[in-house]
Design a protein around this motif. Structure first.
Motif, PDB file in Angstrom:
ATOM      1  N   GLY A  91     -21.457 -36.638  39.240  1.00  0.00           N
ATOM      2  CA  GLY A  91     -20.924 -35.307  38.957  1.00  0.00           C
ATOM      3  C   GLY A  91     -21.391 -34.731  37.629  1.00  0.00           C
ATOM      4  O   GLY A  91     -21.922 -33.618  37.578  1.00  0.00           O
ATOM      5  N   PRO A  92     -21.217 -35.475  36.530  1.00  0.00           N
ATOM      6  CA  PRO A  92     -21.687 -34.945  35.251  1.00  0.00           C
ATOM      7  C   PRO A  92     -23.197 -34.727  35.213  1.00  0.00           C
ATOM      8  O   PRO A  92     -23.676 -33.773  34.598  1.00  0.00           O
ATOM      9  CB  PRO A  92     -21.271 -36.031  34.246  1.00  0.00           C
ATOM     10  CG  PRO A  92     -20.135 -36.719  34.885  1.00  0.00           C
ATOM     11  CD  PRO A  92     -20.426 -36.699  36.356  1.00  0.00           C
ATOM     12  N   LEU A  93     -23.930 -35.586  35.890  1.00  0.00           N
ATOM     13  CA  LEU A  93     -25.391 -35.413  35.901  1.00  0.00           C
ATOM     14  C   LEU A  93     -25.794 -34.167  36.667  1.00  0.00           C
ATOM     15  O   LEU A  93     -26.708 -33.436  36.240  1.00  0.00           O
ATOM     16  CB  LEU A  93     -26.068 -36.648  36.495  1.00  0.00           C
ATOM     17  CG  LEU A  93     -25.938 -37.916  35.664  1.00  0.00           C
ATOM     18  CD1 LEU A  93     -26.578 -39.088  36.388  1.00  0.00           C
ATOM     19  CD2 LEU A  93     -26.566 -37.733  34.306  1.00  0.00           C
ATOM     20  N   LEU A  94     -25.137 -33.887  37.787  1.00  0.00           N
ATOM     21  CA  LEU A  94     -25.438 -32.662  38.535  1.00  0.00           C
ATOM     22  C   LEU A  94     -25.077 -31.416  37.726  1.00  0.00           C
ATOM     23  O   LEU A  94     -25.824 -30.444  37.716  1.00  0.00           O
ATOM     24  CB  LEU A  94     -24.681 -32.650  39.862  1.00  0.00           C
ATOM     25  CG  LEU A  94     -25.284 -33.455  40.985  1.00  0.00           C
ATOM     26  CD1 LEU A  94     -24.372 -33.437  42.205  1.00  0.00           C
ATOM     27  CD2 LEU A  94     -26.653 -32.930  41.352  1.00  0.00           C
ATOM     28  N   GLY A  95     -23.931 -31.438  37.084  1.00  0.00           N
ATOM     29  CA  GLY A  95     -23.536 -30.308  36.245  1.00  0.00           C
ATOM     30  C   GLY A  95     -24.498 -30.100  35.090  1.00  0.00           C
ATOM     31  O   GLY A  95     -24.882 -28.961  34.773  1.00  0.00           O
ATOM     32  N   LEU A  96     -24.901 -31.180  34.458  1.00  0.00           N
ATOM     33  CA  LEU A  96     -25.851 -31.083  33.356  1.00  0.00           C
ATOM     34  C   LEU A  96     -27.206 -30.581  33.842  1.00  0.00           C
ATOM     35  O   LEU A  96     -27.842 -29.764  33.184  1.00  0.00           O
ATOM     36  CB  LEU A  96     -26.005 -32.436  32.670  1.00  0.00           C
ATOM     37  CG  LEU A  96     -26.912 -32.478  31.446  1.00  0.00           C
ATOM     38  CD1 LEU A  96     -26.380 -31.562  30.368  1.00  0.00           C
ATOM     39  CD2 LEU A  96     -27.031 -33.897  30.930  1.00  0.00           C
ATOM     40  N   LEU A  97     -27.648 -31.058  34.996  1.00  0.00           N
ATOM     41  CA  LEU A  97     -28.911 -30.593  35.561  1.00  0.00           C
ATOM     42  C   LEU A  97     -28.875 -29.087  35.809  1.00  0.00           C
ATOM     43  O   LEU A  97     -29.815 -28.370  35.460  1.00  0.00           O
ATOM     44  CB  LEU A  97     -29.208 -31.342  36.860  1.00  0.00           C
ATOM     45  CG  LEU A  97     -30.483 -30.925  37.594  1.00  0.00           C
ATOM     46  CD1 LEU A  97     -31.701 -31.326  36.789  1.00  0.00           C
ATOM     47  CD2 LEU A  97     -30.519 -31.532  38.974  1.00  0.00           C
ATOM     48  N   GLY A  98     -27.802 -28.599  36.398  1.00  0.00           N
ATOM     49  CA  GLY A  98     -27.669 -27.161  36.635  1.00  0.00           C
ATOM     50  C   GLY A  98     -27.625 -26.364  35.349  1.00  0.00           C
ATOM     51  O   GLY A  98     -28.244 -25.301  35.233  1.00  0.00           O
ATOM     52  N   ALA A  99     -26.905 -26.866  34.349  1.00  0.00           N
ATOM     53  CA  ALA A  99     -26.804 -26.160  33.067  1.00  0.00           C
ATOM     54  C   ALA A  99     -28.153 -26.098  32.365  1.00  0.00           C
ATOM     55  O   ALA A  99     -28.547 -25.051  31.848  1.00  0.00           O
ATOM     56  CB  ALA A  99     -25.769 -26.848  32.178  1.00  0.00           C
ATOM     57  N   VAL A 100     -28.866 -27.202  32.363  1.00  0.00           N
ATOM     58  CA  VAL A 100     -30.170 -27.234  31.697  1.00  0.00           C
ATOM     59  C   VAL A 100     -31.168 -26.333  32.429  1.00  0.00           C
ATOM     60  O   VAL A 100     -31.953 -25.627  31.798  1.00  0.00           O
ATOM     61  CB  VAL A 100     -30.686 -28.685  31.583  1.00  0.00           C
ATOM     62  CG1 VAL A 100     -32.129 -28.731  31.153  1.00  0.00           C
ATOM     63  CG2 VAL A 100     -29.815 -29.459  30.605  1.00  0.00           C
ATOM     64  N   TYR A 101     -31.124 -26.325  33.753  1.00  0.00           N
ATOM     65  CA  TYR A 101     -32.008 -25.454  34.520  1.00  0.00           C
ATOM     66  C   TYR A 101     -31.718 -23.983  34.203  1.00  0.00           C
ATOM     67  O   TYR A 101     -32.638 -23.191  33.997  1.00  0.00           O
ATOM     68  CB  TYR A 101     -31.844 -25.723  36.021  1.00  0.00           C
ATOM     69  CG  TYR A 101     -32.685 -24.811  36.873  1.00  0.00           C
ATOM     70  CD1 TYR A 101     -34.037 -25.048  37.051  1.00  0.00           C
ATOM     71  CD2 TYR A 101     -32.128 -23.697  37.496  1.00  0.00           C
ATOM     72  CE1 TYR A 101     -34.812 -24.202  37.828  1.00  0.00           C
ATOM     73  CE2 TYR A 101     -32.892 -22.851  38.266  1.00  0.00           C
ATOM     74  CZ  TYR A 101     -34.233 -23.107  38.436  1.00  0.00           C
ATOM     75  OH  TYR A 101     -34.986 -22.257  39.190  1.00  0.00           O
TER      76      TYR A 101
END
Length: 149
Positions: A79-89
């Protein structure tokens, strides 16, 4: 002088008053996001709700311990990795857009992008926290069941 101090106090107490444009809300941030980021937000929200449902269902089964732990564990870690991936993108696309603009971009224009990145990161962290708490609940139930036998 009195008018200036009143405006300053109003701006400190209500930061949203400082922006003359339309007000941002989580709903408007979601609706302004790209389709890919909207899908990611919906997936994270569904995963959060699913983790709670899986945990409650697992607790309702009593001493039968089958199913659900792998999903909660995956949400806890992913979950945190997906959220971070979306935020960074989102931030990457914003920085590319600012660089290609060739002029200074006002903060009122940048704020929705920052809000989208923050919302994605928040949803990812929330998914991780819910995953951790649900995993603790499931593990405590397993420990109680195993120690009873």
């Amino acid at each position: 002088m009195r008018r200036f101090s009143f405006n300053l106090v109003a701006l400190l107490l209500m930061p949203g008053v400082a922006v003359a444009g339309p007000r941002l809300s989580p709903t408007s941030v979601f609706s302004d996001a790209t389709l890919l980021m909207q899908v990611l937000m919906v997936v994270l929200i569904i995963a959060i709700v699913s983790a709670v449902v899986v945990t409650v269902a697992k607790l309702a089964r009593g001493s039968r311990l089958a199913g659900g732990s792998a999903f909660v564990l995956a949400l806890r870690l992913g979950g945190p990795l997906l959220g971070l991936l979306g935020a960074v993108y989102t931030l990457l696309m914003m920085f590319i857009g600012v660089a290609n603009a060739g002029m200074e971009v006002p903060m009122a224009v940048l704020a929705p992008g920052y809000a989208e990145a923050a919302l994605l990161f928040l949803l990812g962290l929330l998914a991780g926290v819910v995953g951790v708490v649900c995993h603790w609940v499931i593990e405590a139930r397993i420990d109680r069941t195993v120690l009873r036998e």
